[in-house]
Design a protein around this motif. Structure first.
Motif: not given
Length: 430
Positions: A135-149
């Motif tokens: 959730f934190a990644v989804s609103i821009g706290y840090w970049h992580d394109p892998y966690i969604q997978h």
């Protein structure tokens, strides 16, 4: 039947330790109140506000949270305009937590702050940990394109305090990892113990910071789930294949082994099995080695975690250990976290080593490590570069800095080193 005491404090008054309102005689009502977000049982219908009290009774009634209020607990509510601050304490009054929730919430959509304060953020639901990160990644706290997978996005919005706490955690651990990689010029190996659905391997690859080999270890059941995602998600699998020079990639139910990345299903309490599986995947005891544990040791008994730390110190000539977990668990806030876990049949078996920063350092030093340092997560947060702090603080409104401080002072980042004087490992700090 036991009683719960409640006092609704008018908005004009304060709620600090010395507030005169906290010493007034509270109003009692029968029945032990259960705050529980699973069943959303609220205050008894018979509850009455004290005569002349101007606070919003309905706002209090509609609150629900992830804890059962213990006997002899005092609940104080303080209205601030259209916000409500709930303070939970014991008698004599000691403030344990101040939680801000919007007024007028219905029971079906209770605010997440109380719920996550003493459950999710304390590590109660291990499987939810990556959900918070997602959730934190989804609103821009840090970049992580892998966690969604690897992790599904929850529809429920997380509290800003929790999101900032996870940002501080990810930032702090990442800074120490990068410092180690810089000192060793990436000629090293990393062992992430209890890694779960972590994505550090892919993120380090993107930054051209991969060590000679990166290992992850977790329970076989968790590893199976992660490997299933990797096998069926080209976005995850392709970077591993690109680094693998062999014709075939070894991947089965509980194991992935490639040239630069290995995922191993094992129990960290069974050290002979752990060492055997790591060696089969070409772990090199001669290489400088970084070991990472995040909210792992606290779920082991002190003897089990001590054995793991000793094994790590004795297995590698040059090594660094990073540990993130709870601290200051002897105070009232910490005790409520522990009690809440126990009520849900989840015990922090190693909590006695989480009494203070000193006890955390002493555990490392007494188990073979030559140097040890520790800071609470509020210190980590306060040392963020101003530009980064401003960026994340602009993502969400946070009106109760006191709560953030309370949370972060109950988690810490520890690191220790052994050998490596020629590399400057002892100079690594946060």
């Amino acid at each position: 039947m036991s009683s719960l005491w409640i006092r609704l404090v008018p908005p004009a008054s304060g709620y600090g330790h010395n507030s005169p309102n906290l010493t007034q005689e509270p109003v009692s009502f029968p029945g032990l109140v259960r705050f529980c977000y699973f069943s959303c049982r609220l205050f008894p219908p018979s509850f009455q506000s004290p005569p002349g009290d101007s606070s919003d009774v309905n706002g209090v009634r509609r609150l629900s949270a992830g804890l059962n209020v213990a006997r002899s607990t005092q609940c104080l509510a303080h209205g601030r305009g259209r916000r409500l601050v709930v303070i939970i304490s014991t008698v004599p009054v000691v403030i344990v937590s101040a939680v801000t929730i919007s007024m007028g919430l219905c029971s079906q959509s209770c605010g997440p702050t109380v719920r996550t304060l003493l459950s999710g953020h304390s590590g109660l639901m291990l499987k939810n940990s990556m959900g918070f990160r997602r959730f934190a990644v989804s609103i821009g706290y840090w970049h992580d394109p892998y966690i969604q997978h690897l992790v599904r996005l929850s529809k429920e919005r997380k509290a800003p305090e929790i999101n900032r706490g996870y940002f501080a955690r990810v930032h702090g651990v990442s800074q120490l990892i990068k410092a180690f990689l810089q000192k060793t010029e990436c000629h090293c190996q990393i062992l992430n113990l209890g890694a779960g659905m972590d994505t550090i391997f892919w993120r380090l690859k993107d930054e051209d910071l991969l060590p000679s080999k990166y290992f992850e270890v977790d329970f076989p059941m968790i590893v199976t789930r992660k490997l299933h995602s990797i096998k069926h998600k080209p976005f995850l699998l392709q970077p591993i294949i690109e680094l693998h020079s062999e014709d075939t990639l070894q991947i089965d139910g509980h194991l992935l082994d490639s040239k630069r990345y290995a995922i191993i299903g094992a129990d960290l309490r069974d050290l002979p099995e752990l060492e055997e599986k790591l060696k089969k995947c070409n772990m090199n005891p001669q290489l400088p080695t970084l070991l990472i544990t995040e909210c792992v040791l606290v779920y082991m008994t002190p003897e089990q975690s001590a054995n793991l730390l000793k094994w790590a110190a004795n297995s590698f000539e040059t090594a660094m250990f990073i540990n993130y977990e709870q601290v200051n668990m002897d105070d009232r806030f910490g005790q409520i976290m522990i009690e809440n876990l126990r009520r849900r049949q989840c015990d922090l078996a190693g909590v006695e080593t989480c009494k203070s920063l000193e006890s955390q350092k002493e555990r490392l030093l007494s188990n073979g490590w030559e140097t040890a340092s520790a800071v609470n997560m509020m210190e980590v947060y306060s040392r963020l570069p101003q530009a980064e702090a401003s960026r994340i603080e602009s993502l969400e409104f946070l009106d109760e800095m006191e709560l953030l401080e309370q949370l972060m002072k109950h988690y810490c980042l520890c690191w220790a080193s052994k050998g490596g004087s020629e590399l400057g490992l002892k100079e690594i700090t946060y």
